[in-house]
Design an enzyme around this catalytic site. Sequence first.
Site, PDB file in Angstrom:
ATOM      1  N   TYR A  90      38.816  47.002  20.615  1.00 37.23           N
ATOM      2  CA  TYR A  90      37.750  47.669  21.006  1.00 37.23           C
ATOM      3  C   TYR A  90      36.766  47.673  20.062  1.00 37.23           C
ATOM      4  CZ  TYR A  90      39.892  47.291  26.297  1.00 37.23           C
ATOM      5  OH  TYR A  90      39.786  47.198  27.549  1.00 37.23           O
ATOM      6  N   ARG A 109      34.500  44.672  19.476  1.00 37.03           N
ATOM      7  CA  ARG A 109      33.482  44.421  20.886  1.00 37.03           C
ATOM      8  C   ARG A 109      32.227  46.235  20.920  1.00 37.03           C
ATOM      9  NH1 ARG A 109      36.633  44.508  26.217  1.00 37.03           N
ATOM     10  NH2 ARG A 109      34.939  44.705  26.904  1.00 37.03           N
ATOM     11  N   ASN A 118      30.088  47.608  33.786  1.00 42.11           N
ATOM     12  CA  ASN A 118      30.340  47.181  32.046  1.00 42.11           C
ATOM     13  C   ASN A 118      29.943  48.186  30.941  1.00 42.11           C
ATOM     14  OD1 ASN A 118      29.659  44.526  33.160  1.00 42.11           O
ATOM     15  ND2 ASN A 118      27.518  44.537  33.072  1.00 42.11           N
ATOM     16  N   VAL A 119      30.512  48.326  29.852  1.00 39.07           N
ATOM     17  CA  VAL A 119      30.778  49.612  29.228  1.00 39.07           C
ATOM     18  C   VAL A 119      29.795  49.104  28.347  1.00 39.07           C
ATOM     19  CG1 VAL A 119      33.538  50.005  29.430  1.00 39.07           C
ATOM     20  CG2 VAL A 119      32.662  48.278  28.122  1.00 39.07           C
ATOM     21  N   ASP A 120      28.730  48.240  28.267  1.00 41.84           N
ATOM     22  CA  ASP A 120      28.049  48.174  26.740  1.00 41.84           C
ATOM     23  C   ASP A 120      26.950  49.632  26.376  1.00 41.84           C
ATOM     24  OD1 ASP A 120      26.213  47.124  28.874  1.00 41.84           O
ATOM     25  OD2 ASP A 120      26.712  45.738  28.409  1.00 41.84           O
ATOM     26  N   HIS A 170      33.575  52.045  35.164  1.00 40.54           N
ATOM     27  CA  HIS A 170      34.667  51.347  34.129  1.00 40.54           C
ATOM     28  C   HIS A 170      34.665  52.324  32.692  1.00 40.54           C
ATOM     29  CE1 HIS A 170      35.660  47.570  36.729  1.00 40.54           C
ATOM     30  NE2 HIS A 170      36.976  48.636  36.958  1.00 40.54           N
ATOM     31  N   GLY A 179      25.982  39.057  38.888  1.00 41.98           N
ATOM     32  CA  GLY A 179      26.968  39.168  37.262  1.00 41.98           C
ATOM     33  C   GLY A 179      28.706  39.650  38.132  1.00 41.98           C
ATOM     34  N   SER A 191      32.388  38.781  39.401  1.00 41.09           N
ATOM     35  CA  SER A 191      33.523  38.080  40.287  1.00 41.09           C
ATOM     36  C   SER A 191      34.065  38.620  41.427  1.00 41.09           C
ATOM     37  CB  SER A 191      34.353  37.824  39.445  1.00 41.09           C
ATOM     38  OG  SER A 191      34.826  38.314  38.869  1.00 41.09           O
ATOM     39  N   ASN A 251      24.224  35.772  41.392  1.00 36.62           N
ATOM     40  CA  ASN A 251      25.176  34.947  40.423  1.00 36.62           C
ATOM     41  C   ASN A 251      24.701  33.128  39.872  1.00 36.62           C
ATOM     42  OD1 ASN A 251      27.777  34.256  38.871  1.00 36.62           O
ATOM     43  ND2 ASN A 251      28.988  36.164  40.995  1.00 36.62           N
TER      44      ASN A 251
HETATM   45  C1  BJW Z   1      26.269  35.272  36.051  1.00 40.61           C
HETATM   46  C2  BJW Z   1      26.153  34.932  34.130  1.00 40.61           C
HETATM   47  C3  BJW Z   1      24.531  35.418  34.534  1.00 40.61           C
HETATM   48  C4  BJW Z   1      28.191  35.241  34.206  1.00 40.61           C
HETATM   49  N1  BJW Z   1      23.917  35.623  35.549  1.00 40.61           N
HETATM   50  N2  BJW Z   1      25.570  35.850  36.768  1.00 40.61           N
HETATM   51  C5  BJW Z   1      44.143  46.123  45.344  1.00 40.61           C
HETATM   52  C6  BJW Z   1      44.528  44.664  45.651  1.00 40.61           C
HETATM   53  C7  BJW Z   1      44.594  43.554  44.725  1.00 40.61           C
HETATM   54  C8  BJW Z   1      45.103  44.366  42.881  1.00 40.61           C
HETATM   55  C9  BJW Z   1      44.574  46.006  42.944  1.00 40.61           C
HETATM   56  C10 BJW Z   1      44.155  46.158  44.296  1.00 40.61           C
HETATM   57  N3  BJW Z   1      44.204  47.500  43.217  1.00 40.61           N
HETATM   58  C11 BJW Z   1      43.641  47.976  42.205  1.00 40.61           C
HETATM   59  C12 BJW Z   1      44.251  46.480  41.531  1.00 40.61           C
HETATM   60  C13 BJW Z   1      44.372  46.244  40.363  1.00 40.61           C
HETATM   61  C14 BJW Z   1      43.614  46.066  38.903  1.00 40.61           C
HETATM   62  C15 BJW Z   1      43.178  45.183  39.811  1.00 40.61           C
HETATM   63  O1  BJW Z   1      41.884  44.729  40.793  1.00 40.61           O
HETATM   64  N4  BJW Z   1      43.567  43.603  39.867  1.00 40.61           N
HETATM   65  C16 BJW Z   1      42.896  42.371  40.558  1.00 40.61           C
HETATM   66  C17 BJW Z   1      42.450  42.072  39.289  1.00 40.61           C
HETATM   67  C18 BJW Z   1      43.989  42.007  41.379  1.00 40.61           C
HETATM   68  N5  BJW Z   1      42.777  47.338  39.318  1.00 40.61           N
HETATM   69  C19 BJW Z   1      42.988  48.370  38.944  1.00 40.61           C
HETATM   70  O2  BJW Z   1      43.914  48.326  38.291  1.00 40.61           O
HETATM   71  C20 BJW Z   1      41.727  48.980  38.320  1.00 40.61           C
HETATM   72  N6  BJW Z   1      42.422  50.969  38.697  1.00 40.61           N
HETATM   73  C21 BJW Z   1      43.180  51.144  39.906  1.00 40.61           C
HETATM   74  O3  BJW Z   1      43.015  50.597  41.315  1.00 40.61           O
HETATM   75  O4  BJW Z   1      43.793  52.380  40.182  1.00 40.61           O
HETATM   76  C22 BJW Z   1      44.762  52.563  40.918  1.00 40.61           C
HETATM   77  C23 BJW Z   1      44.893  54.017  40.576  1.00 40.61           C
HETATM   78  C24 BJW Z   1      44.944  55.215  41.615  1.00 40.61           C
HETATM   79  C25 BJW Z   1      45.186  55.971  41.223  1.00 40.61           C
HETATM   80  C26 BJW Z   1      46.069  56.141  39.958  1.00 40.61           C
HETATM   81  C27 BJW Z   1      47.060  55.387  38.986  1.00 40.61           C
HETATM   82  C28 BJW Z   1      45.670  54.461  39.673  1.00 40.61           C
HETATM   83  C29 BJW Z   1      41.371  49.381  37.330  1.00 40.61           C
HETATM   84  C30 BJW Z   1      40.889  48.546  36.748  1.00 40.61           C
HETATM   85  C31 BJW Z   1      39.741  47.981  35.186  1.00 40.61           C
HETATM   86  C32 BJW Z   1      39.770  46.422  35.074  1.00 40.61           C
HETATM   87  N7  BJW Z   1      39.284  46.940  33.591  1.00 40.61           N
HETATM   88  C33 BJW Z   1      37.961  45.800  33.169  1.00 40.61           C
HETATM   89  C34 BJW Z   1      38.580  46.583  31.748  1.00 40.61           C
HETATM   90  C35 BJW Z   1      37.519  47.188  31.207  1.00 40.61           C
HETATM   91  C36 BJW Z   1      37.704  47.646  29.802  1.00 40.61           C
HETATM   92  C37 BJW Z   1      37.121  46.379  28.538  1.00 40.61           C
HETATM   93  O5  BJW Z   1      36.006  46.125  29.129  1.00 40.61           O
HETATM   94  O6  BJW Z   1      37.408  46.163  28.255  1.00 40.61           O
HETATM   95  O7  BJW Z   1      36.966  45.293  33.577  1.00 40.61           O
HETATM   96  S1  BJW Z   1      38.668  43.961  33.646  1.00 40.61           S
HETATM   97  C38 BJW Z   1      37.486  43.266  33.210  1.00 40.61           C
HETATM   98  O8  BJW Z   1      37.399  43.309  34.628  1.00 40.61           O
HETATM   99  C39 BJW Z   1      36.976  44.639  32.868  1.00 40.61           C
HETATM  100  C40 BJW Z   1      35.255  44.259  34.210  1.00 40.61           C
HETATM  101  O9  BJW Z   1      34.341  45.833  34.478  1.00 40.61           O
HETATM  102  C41 BJW Z   1      35.818  44.099  35.268  1.00 40.61           C
HETATM  103  C42 BJW Z   1      35.537  43.015  36.105  1.00 40.61           C
HETATM  104  O10 BJW Z   1      34.832  41.457  35.537  1.00 40.61           O
HETATM  105  P1  BJW Z   1      33.578  41.300  35.730  1.00 40.61           P
HETATM  106  O11 BJW Z   1      31.513  42.411  35.522  1.00 40.61           O
HETATM  107  O12 BJW Z   1      33.605  40.920  37.195  1.00 40.61           O
HETATM  108  O13 BJW Z   1      33.404  40.248  34.699  1.00 40.61           O
HETATM  109  P2  BJW Z   1      33.263  38.362  35.154  1.00 40.61           P
HETATM  110  O14 BJW Z   1      33.850  37.695  34.140  1.00 40.61           O
HETATM  111  O15 BJW Z   1      35.403  38.863  35.696  1.00 40.61           O
HETATM  112  O16 BJW Z   1      32.675  37.317  36.518  1.00 40.61           O
HETATM  113  C43 BJW Z   1      31.061  37.661  35.622  1.00 40.61           C
HETATM  114  C44 BJW Z   1      30.306  37.532  36.387  1.00 40.61           C
HETATM  115  O17 BJW Z   1      28.937  36.647  36.182  1.00 40.61           O
HETATM  116  C45 BJW Z   1      31.213  35.776  36.939  1.00 40.61           C
HETATM  117  O18 BJW Z   1      31.143  35.762  39.113  1.00 40.61           O
HETATM  118  C46 BJW Z   1      30.329  34.122  36.638  1.00 40.61           C
HETATM  119  O19 BJW Z   1      30.023  33.686  37.239  1.00 40.61           O
HETATM  120  C47 BJW Z   1      28.894  35.709  36.746  1.00 40.61           C
HETATM  121  N8  BJW Z   1      27.929  35.158  35.722  1.00 40.61           N
HETATM  122  N9  BJW Z   1      27.158  34.778  33.941  1.00 40.61           N
HETATM  123  C48 BJW Z   1      24.146  35.677  36.563  1.00 40.61           C
HETATM  124  N10 BJW Z   1      23.570  35.095  33.492  1.00 40.61           N
END
Ligand code: BJW
Length: 254
Positions: free
Chosen positions: A71, A74, A110-112, A127, A195, A197, A221
């Site tokens: 981290y 990053r 985003n966290v940036d 997040h 942007g 998924s 996207n």
């Molecule tokens: C472009 C581009 C360009 C590229 N122009 N586009 C219900 C159902 C199923 C699962 C769950 C559920 N509820 C909870 C869950 C579990 C889990 C979850 O969702 N899992 C799934 C993956 C299955 N969720 C959690 O655990 C969450 N917590 C929660 O629900 O807690 C409940 C609770 C209640 C009470 C007590 C305790 C718990 C927390 C989720 C935390 C996610 N954390 C991260 C890391 C953050 C820190 C870090 O930065 O390291 O967050 S994981 C990562 O994914 C990060 C992101 O914010 C997040 C989303 O990703 P994002 O931004 O969508 O990126 P990508 O890479 O996936 O997509 C990029 C997109 O951009 C693509 O589509 C490209 O095509 C596009 N692109 N270039 C336009 N130039």
Amino acid sequence: MSETIRNLSEVAELLRVARSVVVVTGAGVSAESGIPTFRDALEGHWSRFNPRELATPEAFAENPARVTQWYDERRMAALACAPNAGHEALARIEQACTARGAAFVLLTQNVDKLHQRAGSRNVVEVHGSITRWRCSRTGECFDELPTPFPSYPPPSPSGGLLRPDVVWFGEALPDHALNAAAKALRECDLYFAIGTSGVVWPVAGFVLSAKAAGAATVEVNLTDTDATYEFGLTLRGPSGAVLTALADAAGGAP
Ligand code: BJW
């Protein structure tokens, strides 16, 4: 892209008359600043690392040195990057909305901090932030930090270990962020997901709340996503170009 050009004028018109706009952003918006996404097949973090070993409370408990060093690297990279045209266009769109009395909320995964650095005002970090770290023992948060940390895991001034103030898998999103998101989504008449998924919950469900409130929904996207079918309109292309064209078409001052 031709469908995007057709949709652009429709979305610009919606933006010109919307009373309450909600924008959700994801890693794709920062990709053009040089920050890797998570799920890109080649460059994404999760193509190279196992999220269970880096982005969970269990990983931090098991190997705090590895997690905090990753981290911190990053954090350094984010501080060295600059906002791109997409961040800047969103700041212009917010300005144009607020100038005519419309509400505008930017819910970023985003966290940036690049949205804030580009001039966006009403930003909710759902997040957390990689530039803020917190004590694992007391929960106290710290923004003034050595860059980089001299050792890993960094000790906290209040006794425990410092961890990034981000939301890991299995952790709840901050109450203030969930409350702000729920209020904005209840009131919104125009919703964008840009942007992202759309696979990570609870943010993946925000489009459903927006639709329940009667909002028009737009996905920006490079490609279709698993969530595309939920959206009424799509704009395909890099967010920098698409959002600049949208801000221009909707009349956001350059
Ligand atoms: C472009 C581009 C360009 C590229 N122009 N586009 C219900 C159902 C199923 C699962 C769950 C559920 N509820 C909870 C869950 C579990 C889990 C979850 O969702 N899992 C799934 C993956 C299955 N969720 C959690 O655990 C969450 N917590 C929660 O629900 O807690 C409940 C609770 C209640 C009470 C007590 C305790 C718990 C927390 C989720 C935390 C996610 N954390 C991260 C890391 C953050 C820190 C870090 O930065 O390291 O967050 S994981 C990562 O994914 C990060 C992101 O914010 C997040 C989303 O990703 P994002 O931004 O969508 O990126 P990508 O890479 O996936 O997509 C990029 C997109 O951009 C693509 O589509 C490209 O095509 C596009 N692109 N270039 C336009 N130039």
